[in-house]
Design an enzyme around this catalytic site. Sequence first.
Site, PDB file in Angstrom:
ATOM      1  N   LYS A   1      26.584 -35.639  21.064  1.00 61.50           N
ATOM      2  CA  LYS A   1      27.495 -36.533  21.681  1.00 61.50           C
ATOM      3  C   LYS A   1      28.567 -36.945  20.752  1.00 61.50           C
ATOM      4  CE  LYS A   1      28.379 -37.902  25.962  1.00 61.50           C
ATOM      5  NZ  LYS A   1      27.844 -37.420  27.334  1.00 61.50           N
TER       6      LYS A   1
HETATM    7  N1  GLU Z   1      29.901 -35.059  29.358  1.00 61.53           N
HETATM    8  C1  GLU Z   1      29.369 -34.092  30.454  1.00 61.53           C
HETATM    9  C2  GLU Z   1      27.899 -34.593  30.247  1.00 61.53           C
HETATM   10  O1  GLU Z   1      27.507 -35.757  29.999  1.00 61.53           O
HETATM   11  C3  GLU Z   1      29.396 -32.710  30.106  1.00 61.53           C
HETATM   12  C4  GLU Z   1      28.945 -32.330  28.702  1.00 61.53           C
HETATM   13  C5  GLU Z   1      29.180 -30.871  28.320  1.00 61.53           C
HETATM   14  O2  GLU Z   1      29.567 -30.241  29.002  1.00 61.53           O
HETATM   15  O3  GLU Z   1      29.186 -30.383  27.049  1.00 61.53           O
HETATM   16  O4  GLU Z   1      27.015 -34.013  30.835  1.00 61.53           O
END
Ligand code: GLU
Length: 441
Positions: free
Chosen positions: A131
């Site tokens: 993240k």
């Molecule tokens: N931000 C989204 C989540 O928390 C998508 C993450 C992604 O597609 O890599 O799942």
Amino acid sequence: MSDTLAPTGQVDTTGRDRASTPAPDRPAHDDAITTAKTQLAGAVARLGYDEGLHEMLATPRREINVSIPLRRDDGSTALFHGYRVQHNVSRGPGKGGLRYHPSVDVDEVRALAMWMTWKCAVVELPYGGAKGGVSIDPRQFSQAELERVTRRYTSEIMPMIGPARDIMAPDVGTDARTMAWVMDTYSVNQGYTIPGVVTGKPLEVGGSLGRATATSRGVVHSTRAALREEGLTLADVSVAVQGFGKVGSHAAAMYAEAGARVESVSDQYGGLYREGGIDMVALFEHVARTGSVVGFPEADPLGDQSLLELEVDVVVPAAVEGVLTHDNAPLVRARWVVEGANGPTSARADTILAERGIVVVPDILANAGGVIVSYFEWVQAQQAYWWTEAEIEQRLEERMLHAYDAVADVARREKISMRDAALMLSVRRVAEAHKIRGLYP
Ligand code: GLU
């Protein structure tokens, strides 16, 4: 917070704590990182793993803290702090969103990265978890300023990302446009176009059909699966959706389309209630015109009443983490909580909801539709061949329902909550991958 930062660009491979202090308005025990670590400890105890393995699973594999100076449109400069955390890469490259929000700190990003690891594992994607975040309120800055912040952030974390290393996607406060800037900055620096470094891109530069609505679609699939266990369909239930952004707004529209009564919605400015259901088509027009659900004339304002405590069948927290705590969990009247957001329920709230017989479809399962279609987008980019929307939607549904059934099966067999079952499954998958690979050196 600046004293917690490593010098710009320094890669910290130890993952040791240089934690920031908790957000002042949230008690430490309801922090995202506390919730994430408590959840992991529960799964580790259930799986009988030793302390060494527990510590490895609880600690980010690699993280980077960067400072981001911005030249503002008026000529002044401002400084922001950004992070990218790869929690685990045992099953494949890091995968996870990039968040722009004023409350972002390194501990929040660590928690969100850990949840990505479990999320990818529970729906069997060949990824680890990662993240990123920048502590900035994107509403206060122009598009040109946000572009400069994004490009600087990307160049600072460049050594850590890439289609085989760590793949970014939109999250709270970022969108397809942001991903295009990340992709362009990365590609220009490598010397050729590399669409696989991000997902959730615009279609024009290799995005996937169905990605923009994928998280919401997955939330609705998992709600349908949960209701099916009680012999019900969406047409039988009333729903309240907290958050009217990328996840909540499309989910509310899809619930309504499927015949559910969407009786309440809210955004950061306020909420609405209408017994029997809100007209979603009219509400979307209102939001397009005004930028908020507030002031919609065909429903009552929610006032001080909490959407999460309404007498509806299904509550869908689809905004930010930590909204269901031990204070309001006893007041929830819904029978199902379907987590569109990441980490909306604190560990203590989870226990209360479970004791009260409220079914929580956990975030790592319920909102996995987004990363599932991110995976499809990455696969399509790698082979430079794009699928139809119908193909995407069919594959998404198959994966969501398969994962739902696997989690429900464990929950039934072990007599545990869906959250504990999802964590047990995913933590085991990550630990097995780690064990089979072995320790180097
Ligand atoms: N931000 C989204 C989540 O928390 C998508 C993450 C992604 O597609 O890599 O799942």
